[in-house]
Design a protein around this motif. Structure first.
Motif, PDB file in Angstrom:
ATOM      1  N   GLY A 120       1.031  -1.330   0.094  1.00  0.00           N
ATOM      2  CA  GLY A 120       0.569   0.175   0.024  1.00  0.00           C
ATOM      3  C   GLY A 120       0.681   1.349   0.119  1.00  0.00           C
ATOM      4  O   GLY A 120       0.248   2.240  -0.389  1.00  0.00           O
ATOM      5  N   ALA A 121       2.027   1.245   0.314  1.00  0.00           N
ATOM      6  CA  ALA A 121       2.826   2.471   0.412  1.00  0.00           C
ATOM      7  C   ALA A 121       3.219   2.683  -0.647  1.00  0.00           C
ATOM      8  O   ALA A 121       3.980   3.776  -1.387  1.00  0.00           O
ATOM      9  N   ALA A 122       3.276   1.452  -1.764  1.00  0.00           N
ATOM     10  CA  ALA A 122       3.677   1.924  -3.167  1.00  0.00           C
ATOM     11  C   ALA A 122       4.867   2.342  -3.505  1.00  0.00           C
ATOM     12  O   ALA A 122       4.829   3.526  -4.219  1.00  0.00           O
ATOM     13  N   PHE A 123       5.756   1.630  -2.853  1.00  0.00           N
ATOM     14  CA  PHE A 123       7.671   1.950  -3.152  1.00  0.00           C
ATOM     15  C   PHE A 123       8.283   0.907  -4.423  1.00  0.00           C
ATOM     16  O   PHE A 123       9.349   1.156  -4.321  1.00  0.00           O
ATOM     17  N   GLY A 124       7.415  -0.001  -4.295  1.00  0.00           N
ATOM     18  CA  GLY A 124       7.511  -1.163  -5.502  1.00  0.00           C
ATOM     19  C   GLY A 124       7.255  -2.642  -4.709  1.00  0.00           C
ATOM     20  O   GLY A 124       7.622  -2.769  -3.509  1.00  0.00           O
ATOM     21  N   PRO A 125       7.270  -3.914  -5.744  1.00  0.00           N
ATOM     22  CA  PRO A 125       6.933  -5.119  -4.980  1.00  0.00           C
ATOM     23  C   PRO A 125       8.184  -5.396  -4.635  1.00  0.00           C
ATOM     24  O   PRO A 125       9.526  -5.120  -5.158  1.00  0.00           O
ATOM     25  N   GLY A 126       8.119  -7.126  -3.796  1.00  0.00           N
ATOM     26  CA  GLY A 126       9.258  -6.914  -3.537  1.00  0.00           C
ATOM     27  C   GLY A 126       9.180  -7.965  -4.388  1.00  0.00           C
ATOM     28  O   GLY A 126       9.160  -8.127  -5.441  1.00  0.00           O
ATOM     29  N   ALA A 127      10.889  -8.864  -3.520  1.00  0.00           N
ATOM     30  CA  ALA A 127      10.952  -9.588  -5.322  1.00  0.00           C
ATOM     31  C   ALA A 127       9.981 -10.807  -5.999  1.00  0.00           C
ATOM     32  O   ALA A 127      10.243 -10.714  -7.230  1.00  0.00           O
ATOM     33  N   ARG A 128       9.800 -10.823  -5.127  1.00  0.00           N
ATOM     34  CA  ARG A 128       8.755 -12.430  -5.074  1.00  0.00           C
ATOM     35  C   ARG A 128       7.958 -12.001  -6.533  1.00  0.00           C
ATOM     36  O   ARG A 128       7.524 -12.310  -7.093  1.00  0.00           O
ATOM     37  N   ASP A 129       7.126 -10.335  -5.729  1.00  0.00           N
ATOM     38  CA  ASP A 129       5.884 -10.418  -6.751  1.00  0.00           C
ATOM     39  C   ASP A 129       6.334  -9.797  -7.659  1.00  0.00           C
ATOM     40  O   ASP A 129       5.524  -9.916  -8.602  1.00  0.00           O
ATOM     41  N   GLY A 130       7.311  -8.792  -8.027  1.00  0.00           N
ATOM     42  CA  GLY A 130       7.809  -8.360  -9.251  1.00  0.00           C
ATOM     43  C   GLY A 130       7.852  -9.740 -10.536  1.00  0.00           C
ATOM     44  O   GLY A 130       7.675  -9.279 -11.221  1.00  0.00           O
ATOM     45  N   LEU A 131       9.196 -11.274 -10.107  1.00  0.00           N
ATOM     46  CA  LEU A 131       9.164 -12.284 -10.442  1.00  0.00           C
ATOM     47  C   LEU A 131       7.604 -12.182 -11.550  1.00  0.00           C
ATOM     48  O   LEU A 131       7.632 -12.569 -12.454  1.00  0.00           O
ATOM     49  N   MET A 132       6.608 -12.115 -10.192  1.00  0.00           N
ATOM     50  CA  MET A 132       5.593 -13.290 -10.688  1.00  0.00           C
ATOM     51  C   MET A 132       4.643 -12.257 -11.816  1.00  0.00           C
ATOM     52  O   MET A 132       4.830 -12.205 -13.066  1.00  0.00           O
TER      53      MET A 132
END
Length: 196
Positions: A120-132
């Motif tokens: 919700g802070a919208a500073f970028g997804p974690g590594a695993r979410d970004g991989l997805m």
């Protein structure tokens, strides 16, 4: 901006502590944590150190997927692993089933709150979410298929390495998505650009 930063880091710390609760409940872990535990069992590295190393390795997979990390992505790499190790240093294991169930339920619920806070802070997804999201963009496959494929694969590897699969794995798999969907609107500070 200050509120977003506080929300980001509070969410990441809470995320690591929620992972520690689930580990110490000893009833089964989420797919990625099955992998982290399995690797930790074989290397002698701490659970949190494996989380950090895995995050760095996953970020390298972002390069061919043309994903761009943000402050939240980089912070996630280090803060979650350090917070998990901190939690494991003082949260005791339990062999009493009622206490284990309570620890598992608290761990999964806090994990969802923590995930909603940092996303919700919208500073970028974690590594695993970004991989997805990167695989979704690259292949055109649905989020559900890609996420399920990644998590089943990583869980199978973790299980083969001795990671704990059990009731907690099922509870986490079935509840984390709906819980995140329910909680993200309460933590959204700006438009969240990541899928969960």
């Amino acid at each position: 901006m200050t509120r977003r930063l506080l929300q980001l880091y509070a969410g990441l710390v809470l995320y690591g502590l929620s992972m520690a609760l689930q580990v110490q409940a000893m009833l089964g872990l989420g797919p990625w944590d099955v992998f982290h535990e399995g690797v930790a069992n074989h290397t002698g590295l701490s659970f949190g150190t494996v989380v950090i190393i895995t995050s760095v390795a996953v970020l390298l997979l972002w390069i061919p997927l043309r994903q761009k990390p943000g402050l939240g992505t980089i912070s996630n790499v280090f803060v979650v692993g350090l917070a998990a190790d901190f939690g494991l240093s003082f949260i005791p294991e339990s062999s009493a089933l009622p206490v284990q169930i309570l620890m598992l339920a608290a761990g999964v619920a806090l994990n969802a709150v923590a995930g909603a806070a940092y996303l919700g802070a919208a500073f970028g997804p974690g590594a695993r979410d970004g991989l997805m999201t990167g695989f979704v963009a690259k292949t055109g496959a649905s989020v559900g298929k890609v996420r399920t494929g990644i998590e089943l694969t990583i869980m199978a590897i973790g299980f083969a390495l001795g990671g704990t699969v059990g009731l907690g794995t099922i509870v986490y798999a079935l509840s984390i998505g709906p819980l995140l969907q329910l909680m993200i609107p309460s933590f959204r500070t700006t438009q969240v650009a990541t899928a969960t």
